[in-house]
Write an enzyme that holds these catalytic residues in place. Structure first.
Site, PDB file in Angstrom:
ATOM      1  N   SER A 134       1.472   0.337 -10.372  1.00  0.00           N
ATOM      2  CA  SER A 134       1.126   0.954  -9.095  1.00  0.00           C
ATOM      3  C   SER A 134       0.538   2.351  -9.265  1.00  0.00           C
ATOM      4  O   SER A 134      -0.281   2.777  -8.450  1.00  0.00           O
ATOM      5  CB  SER A 134       2.361   1.019  -8.197  1.00  0.00           C
ATOM      6  OG  SER A 134       2.830  -0.288  -7.904  1.00  0.00           O
TER       7      SER A 134
ATOM      8  N   HIS B  60       3.618   6.205  -6.907  1.00  0.00           N
ATOM      9  CA  HIS B  60       2.414   6.034  -6.094  1.00  0.00           C
ATOM     10  C   HIS B  60       1.766   7.375  -5.786  1.00  0.00           C
ATOM     11  O   HIS B  60       0.541   7.545  -5.929  1.00  0.00           O
ATOM     12  CB  HIS B  60       2.763   5.328  -4.783  1.00  0.00           C
ATOM     13  CG  HIS B  60       3.198   3.914  -4.973  1.00  0.00           C
ATOM     14  ND1 HIS B  60       3.437   3.050  -3.906  1.00  0.00           N
ATOM     15  CD2 HIS B  60       3.440   3.183  -6.089  1.00  0.00           C
ATOM     16  CE1 HIS B  60       3.794   1.866  -4.364  1.00  0.00           C
ATOM     17  NE2 HIS B  60       3.807   1.923  -5.683  1.00  0.00           N
TER      18      HIS B  60
END
Length: 353
Positions: A215, A279
């Protein structure tokens, strides 16, 4: 004997002839000074004005002034120089398109490793998380920070099919257009910088969690789109569409995160939690590195300031995170050694060997 009257008359005649000859010569000279031969197409002219344009050629204009023909020279228009062969080659090199080798290869590797883990480590149901062993050489572990490859290798592991499929679809959808425009090397640097920043950020904020998934790299690609739009908005055909797609995706992901965090209590029992720190830090790395390495087709003055600002932000974050990890690692080792010494002293005082 000659007649005097006759002589006088002959002298007058001679003087008159000389005067007429002189006038003819003067008239001829004046004509040579003011009359210029012109093409037959310009022979007809109008005497209605002092200067009337009769005809024109590529280099001059023929005019009439009271029956006399003159030429007025037209100002030459400078020819636009053609670009040199080297400049044309450079433009073709800058604007050429690339095959998206990096995104395709990294996606195939991630799928292959997950499939191997899936069928060698059985799970009860298709949707359940794959039981990744904590002693895997690929998973990121905060207690093994000195094994530097773990800061990158965790991107090859995923918790379940949904986790893998989500990352693969997003990185294909957003990564391929970037790589086609900017090249494999640039996109590879951005992706790996996001992965590295994801593990660094997690080690600073959530220093006790294990980390798997790509991610960080995926969000780096999303943020790189913002950098690309900022640099090349005037040269892009669908910049608004790309910006809208990034904003919509990030909004949906953020909404899902808030929902699972505050409203869906059962989400904590379904499997591993999402590391939104990875993230966020991956996106920060993708934005800053994007400003540094992506092609800039405009070269405006203020973009040099953006370049230096991005470099400063990325370097400051990276240096701080690396120093923090080093200090934490050394401190943990010292405490572990001191704990063993204290334990031995306690056992000795209690008479336990």
């Amino acid at each position: 004997m000659e007649n005097p009257i006759q002589n006088v008359n002959e002298t007058k005649v001679d003087l008159g002839q000389e005067k007429e000859a002189t006038q003819e010569e003067e008239h001829s000279a004046a004509a040579k000074e003011t009359i210029i031969d012109i093409p037959a197409a310009c022979s007809s002219s109008s005497n209605s004005s002092s200067y009337d344009t009769d005809c024109s050629t590529a280099s001059s204009t023929c005019c009439t002034r009271q029956g006399e023909h003159i030429y007025m020279q037209r100002e030459a228009i400078p020819a636009t120089p053609l670009p040199e062969a080297e400049d044309v080659s450079l433009l073709k090199y800058v604007h050429r398109q690339h095959w998206p080798w990096f995104i395709l290869v990294i996606s195939i590797i991630e799928i292959a490793i997950f499939a191997y883990d899936r069928y060698t480590m059985p799970a009860q149901n298709f949707g359940l998380p794959v039981p990744i062993p904590s002693d895997s050489v690929l998973v990121y572990r905060p207690d093994r920070r000195l094994q530097v490859w773990r800061f990158f290798s965790y991107m090859f592991l995923h918790a379940n099919w949904f986790h893998l499929g989500f990352n693969i679809v997003i990185q294909l959808f957003f990564g391929i257009p970037l790589e086609v425009m900017h090249g494999t090397a640039r996109i590879g640097v951005i992706y790996m910088a996001g992965v590295f920043a994801g593990s660094l950020g997690t080690s600073v904020v959530d220093s006790e969690v294990f980390l798997v998934g790509a991610s960080g790299g995926v969000y780096a690609l999303l943020a790189a789109h913002l950098a690309n739009i900022t640099l090349n908005y005037a040269h892009m055909k669908s910049a608004s569409t790309q910006l809208g797609s990034v904003v919509i995706f990030v909004s949906c992901d953020l909404g899902y995160a808030l929902y699972t965090q505050y409203f869906d209590g059962s989400a904590f029992t379904k499997g591993p939690q999402v590391s939104y720190i990875a993230h966020l830090t991956g996106a920060l790395a993708g934005l800053t590195i994007g400003f540094l390495v992506l092609k800039n087709f405009g070269h405006r003055e203020y973009e040099q300031l953006i370049w230096w600002l991005a470099l400063g932000v990325y370097c400051a974050f990276t240096v701080f995170a690396i120093v923090f990890n080093l200090i934490n690692t050394v401190t943990a080792q010292l405490m572990e050694e001191q704990g063993e010494v204290i334990t031995q002293h306690l056992l000795h005082d209690l008479g336990v060997s």
